[in-house]
Design a protein around this motif. Structure first.
Motif, PDB file in Angstrom:
ATOM      1  N   SER A  26       0.983  -1.277   0.074  1.00  0.00           N
ATOM      2  CA  SER A  26       0.013   0.124  -0.108  1.00  0.00           C
ATOM      3  C   SER A  26       0.886   1.191  -0.045  1.00  0.00           C
ATOM      4  CB  SER A  26      -0.863  -0.072   1.226  1.00  0.00           C
ATOM      5  OG  SER A  26      -1.833  -0.997   1.183  1.00  0.00           O
ATOM      6  N   TYR A  27       0.266   2.293  -0.508  1.00  0.00           N
ATOM      7  CA  TYR A  27       0.957   3.509  -0.671  1.00  0.00           C
ATOM      8  C   TYR A  27       0.155   4.792  -0.567  1.00  0.00           C
ATOM      9  CZ  TYR A  27       4.257   7.140  -2.358  1.00  0.00           C
ATOM     10  OH  TYR A  27       5.184   8.279  -2.557  1.00  0.00           O
ATOM     11  N   ILE A  28       0.261   5.739   0.405  1.00  0.00           N
ATOM     12  CA  ILE A  28      -0.296   7.008   0.551  1.00  0.00           C
ATOM     13  C   ILE A  28       0.488   7.990   0.657  1.00  0.00           C
ATOM     14  CG2 ILE A  28      -1.920   8.053   1.927  1.00  0.00           C
ATOM     15  CD1 ILE A  28      -2.878   5.354   3.185  1.00  0.00           C
ATOM     16  N   LYS A  29       0.043   9.079  -0.312  1.00  0.00           N
ATOM     17  CA  LYS A  29       0.716  10.192  -0.461  1.00  0.00           C
ATOM     18  C   LYS A  29      -0.062  11.598  -0.708  1.00  0.00           C
ATOM     19  CE  LYS A  29       4.796  12.714  -1.489  1.00  0.00           C
ATOM     20  NZ  LYS A  29       5.874  12.526  -0.369  1.00  0.00           N
ATOM     21  N   LYS A  35      -4.402  14.125  -3.078  1.00  0.00           N
ATOM     22  CA  LYS A  35      -3.839  13.028  -2.292  1.00  0.00           C
ATOM     23  C   LYS A  35      -4.206  11.779  -3.271  1.00  0.00           C
ATOM     24  CE  LYS A  35      -5.682  15.027   1.798  1.00  0.00           C
ATOM     25  NZ  LYS A  35      -6.693  15.004   2.992  1.00  0.00           N
ATOM     26  N   PHE A  36      -3.367  10.907  -3.034  1.00  0.00           N
ATOM     27  CA  PHE A  36      -3.261   9.397  -3.883  1.00  0.00           C
ATOM     28  C   PHE A  36      -3.299   8.329  -2.734  1.00  0.00           C
ATOM     29  CE2 PHE A  36      -0.587   5.728  -5.289  1.00  0.00           C
ATOM     30  CZ  PHE A  36      -1.551   5.459  -6.399  1.00  0.00           C
ATOM     31  N   THR A  37      -3.883   7.381  -3.190  1.00  0.00           N
ATOM     32  CA  THR A  37      -3.943   6.156  -2.140  1.00  0.00           C
ATOM     33  C   THR A  37      -3.822   4.909  -3.329  1.00  0.00           C
ATOM     34  OG1 THR A  37      -5.300   7.059  -0.428  1.00  0.00           O
ATOM     35  CG2 THR A  37      -5.022   4.705  -0.653  1.00  0.00           C
ATOM     36  N   GLY A  38      -2.878   4.049  -3.022  1.00  0.00           N
ATOM     37  CA  GLY A  38      -2.724   2.813  -3.945  1.00  0.00           C
ATOM     38  C   GLY A  38      -2.568   1.340  -3.179  1.00  0.00           C
ATOM     39  N   SER A 149      -6.565   5.221  -6.046  1.00  0.00           N
ATOM     40  CA  SER A 149      -7.565   6.706  -6.305  1.00  0.00           C
ATOM     41  C   SER A 149      -7.018   7.919  -6.078  1.00  0.00           C
ATOM     42  CB  SER A 149      -8.860   6.389  -4.906  1.00  0.00           C
ATOM     43  OG  SER A 149      -8.096   6.591  -3.702  1.00  0.00           O
ATOM     44  N   PHE A 150      -7.352   8.939  -6.690  1.00  0.00           N
ATOM     45  CA  PHE A 150      -7.163  10.278  -6.619  1.00  0.00           C
ATOM     46  C   PHE A 150      -8.139  11.159  -5.897  1.00  0.00           C
ATOM     47  CE2 PHE A 150      -3.966   8.605  -9.643  1.00  0.00           C
ATOM     48  CZ  PHE A 150      -2.822   9.207  -9.188  1.00  0.00           C
ATOM     49  N   THR A 151      -7.811  12.201  -5.169  1.00  0.00           N
ATOM     50  CA  THR A 151      -8.697  12.980  -4.364  1.00  0.00           C
ATOM     51  C   THR A 151      -7.966  14.494  -4.524  1.00  0.00           C
ATOM     52  OG1 THR A 151      -8.134  12.751  -2.252  1.00  0.00           O
ATOM     53  CG2 THR A 151     -10.122  11.398  -2.999  1.00  0.00           C
ATOM     54  N   PHE A 152      -9.114  15.463  -5.091  1.00  0.00           N
ATOM     55  CA  PHE A 152      -8.806  16.801  -5.338  1.00  0.00           C
ATOM     56  C   PHE A 152      -9.769  17.546  -4.662  1.00  0.00           C
ATOM     57  CE2 PHE A 152      -7.962  20.744  -7.531  1.00  0.00           C
ATOM     58  CZ  PHE A 152      -6.998  21.008  -6.988  1.00  0.00           C
ATOM     59  N   ARG A 153      -9.619  18.160  -3.730  1.00  0.00           N
ATOM     60  CA  ARG A 153     -10.818  18.776  -3.207  1.00  0.00           C
ATOM     61  C   ARG A 153     -12.075  17.810  -3.108  1.00  0.00           C
ATOM     62  NH1 ARG A 153      -9.062  24.786  -5.565  1.00  0.00           N
ATOM     63  NH2 ARG A 153      -7.074  24.941  -4.505  1.00  0.00           N
ATOM     64  N   HIS A 154     -12.821  18.348  -3.588  1.00  0.00           N
ATOM     65  CA  HIS A 154     -14.325  17.856  -3.813  1.00  0.00           C
ATOM     66  C   HIS A 154     -14.328  16.614  -4.887  1.00  0.00           C
ATOM     67  CE1 HIS A 154     -15.509  20.432  -0.532  1.00  0.00           C
ATOM     68  NE2 HIS A 154     -15.108  21.397  -1.176  1.00  0.00           N
ATOM     69  N   PHE A 155     -13.079  16.596  -5.676  1.00  0.00           N
ATOM     70  CA  PHE A 155     -13.536  15.519  -6.855  1.00  0.00           C
ATOM     71  C   PHE A 155     -12.637  14.258  -6.429  1.00  0.00           C
ATOM     72  CE2 PHE A 155     -13.923  19.635  -8.976  1.00  0.00           C
ATOM     73  CZ  PHE A 155     -14.762  19.343  -9.765  1.00  0.00           C
ATOM     74  N   ASP A 156     -13.131  13.122  -6.991  1.00  0.00           N
ATOM     75  CA  ASP A 156     -12.384  12.093  -6.732  1.00  0.00           C
ATOM     76  C   ASP A 156     -12.342  10.929  -7.958  1.00  0.00           C
ATOM     77  OD1 ASP A 156     -14.443   9.633  -6.405  1.00  0.00           O
ATOM     78  OD2 ASP A 156     -15.200  11.341  -5.277  1.00  0.00           O
ATOM     79  N   LEU A 157     -11.424  10.186  -8.246  1.00  0.00           N
ATOM     80  CA  LEU A 157     -11.155   9.369  -9.337  1.00  0.00           C
ATOM     81  C   LEU A 157     -10.746   8.020  -8.802  1.00  0.00           C
ATOM     82  CD1 LEU A 157     -11.104   8.801 -12.172  1.00  0.00           C
ATOM     83  CD2 LEU A 157      -8.843   9.677 -12.366  1.00  0.00           C
ATOM     84  N   GLN A 237     -14.079   5.005 -11.701  1.00  0.00           N
ATOM     85  CA  GLN A 237     -15.249   5.995 -11.065  1.00  0.00           C
ATOM     86  C   GLN A 237     -14.960   7.292 -10.756  1.00  0.00           C
ATOM     87  OE1 GLN A 237     -17.500   5.666  -6.916  1.00  0.00           O
ATOM     88  NE2 GLN A 237     -18.233   4.256  -8.080  1.00  0.00           N
ATOM     89  N   LEU A 238     -15.559   8.310 -11.552  1.00  0.00           N
ATOM     90  CA  LEU A 238     -15.317   9.759 -11.232  1.00  0.00           C
ATOM     91  C   LEU A 238     -16.438  10.399 -10.504  1.00  0.00           C
ATOM     92  CD1 LEU A 238     -13.503  12.292 -11.681  1.00  0.00           C
ATOM     93  CD2 LEU A 238     -14.884  12.669 -13.883  1.00  0.00           C
ATOM     94  N   GLY A 239     -16.210  11.057  -9.258  1.00  0.00           N
ATOM     95  CA  GLY A 239     -17.186  11.541  -8.546  1.00  0.00           C
ATOM     96  C   GLY A 239     -16.785  13.012  -7.893  1.00  0.00           C
ATOM     97  N   TYR A 240     -17.944  13.680  -7.483  1.00  0.00           N
ATOM     98  CA  TYR A 240     -17.875  14.654  -7.091  1.00  0.00           C
ATOM     99  C   TYR A 240     -18.800  15.005  -5.700  1.00  0.00           C
ATOM    100  CZ  TYR A 240     -18.514  20.101  -6.505  1.00  0.00           C
ATOM    101  OH  TYR A 240     -18.341  21.306  -6.049  1.00  0.00           O
ATOM    102  N   SER A 241     -18.214  15.459  -4.439  1.00  0.00           N
ATOM    103  CA  SER A 241     -18.691  15.467  -3.466  1.00  0.00           C
ATOM    104  C   SER A 241     -19.227  17.131  -3.055  1.00  0.00           C
ATOM    105  CB  SER A 241     -17.983  15.055  -2.017  1.00  0.00           C
ATOM    106  OG  SER A 241     -17.681  13.841  -2.358  1.00  0.00           O
TER     107      SER A 241
END
Length: 284
Positions: A26-29, A35-38, A149-157, A237-241
């Protein structure tokens, strides 16, 4: 009831040794708001049937129209494919004469390996049931999954990739589409363009023929066994919170809008429709 006989009860029919291992990385950065989580997960196992109940030498399963594809027997992995190993295609009448006796043999038909070297009463070697052997193994060398997964503010991929390596598939569909005598319906392009003829001796398919015999389409053999390894992009999946501040006094919290795609692509050498197959515990 109806007076009919009850079916036999289920029993533990075998003892099997099953060993395996799993590896996870696992890798988190984070880079500011990005932010990235793999994670990578690899799993591998090996199994062997130690004994079968009631002293039986083997259990045959996986019924198709011409017999059982699977054999479970002591010393072998669970659910191996069992039949004749194809050594090639007879190229000439001289090759037929020089080979062990094989029912239905003629130029352009399947030639099987002579596993059992014994001879018949006349001193001739012959291809028969004693020449059957293990022709494939559905158990993979390993399976693996990659999710990130990538998250950028309210977006996530996010995405998930899954793969299997080293497993084999008995593609019985070839019996229907590559042998004219099996079914006079739709056939493959390979049967038309890549079947054996005297002018095409290096063809991958036996010759088109109406003859149905031991050397064509009435035996379970390695012609149908294919590499079932694959890699599949299963989910993206591409999302927006939506920030809560936009909902005021409505009381809505945690609203997320997303689009998702499933099974975008599959990389495989398997010629069938889908390499991600299932099965039972005794006919994998």
């Amino acid at each position: 009831g109806t007076g009919g006989e009850a079916s036999a009860p289920a029993v533990n029919a075998a003892a099997m040794t099953n060993k395996g291992m799993e590896f996870e990385l696992s890798y988190i950065k984070a880079w500011g708001d990005l932010k990235f989580t793999g994670r990578i997960l690899v799993s591998a196992y090996r199994n062997s049937i130690d004994k079968l109940a009631f002293g039986i030498p083997f259990m045959e399963k996986g019924a198709i129209s011409i017999g059982n594809v699977v054999r479970n027997q002591k010393g072998q992995p669970m659910s191996v494919f069992y039949g004749y190993k194809v050594a090639g295609i007879f190229g000439s009448e001289n090759e037929v004469v020089a080979s062990p006796l094989q029912d239905g043999a003629e130029p352009g038909f399947l030639r099987y390996e002579n596993i059992d070297k014994s001879t018949d009463w006349d001193g001739n070697q012959e291809i028969n049931q004693e020449d059957r052997t293990v022709i494939g193994d559905p158990n993979p060398k390993c399976t693996y999954g990659i999710d990130f997964s990538f998250t950028f503010r309210h977006f996530d991929l996010s995405a998930f990739i899954y793969g299997s390596k080293g497993n084999e598939i008995y593609n019985n569909n070839l019996w229907w589409i590559n042998f004219w005598q099996s079914f006079q319906g739709q056939k493959s392009r390979d049967l038309l363009y890549n079947s054996w003829t005297p002018s095409n001796p290096d063809a991958s398919l036996p010759k088109a023929s109406n003859k149905s015999n031991f050397s064509t389409n009435t035996t379970i053999n390695s012609y149908y066994v294919e590499d079932g390894s694959y890699l599949r992009l299963k989910t993206v999946q591409l999302g927006y919170s939506v920030p809560d501040k936009y909902f005021g006094i409505t009381g809505i919290k945690g609203l997320r809008i997303y689009v998702q795609a499933l099974n975008l692509f599959t990389l495989t050498g398997y010629s069938g429709l889908d390499p991600e197959l299932g099965g039972s515990d005794s006919a994998f």
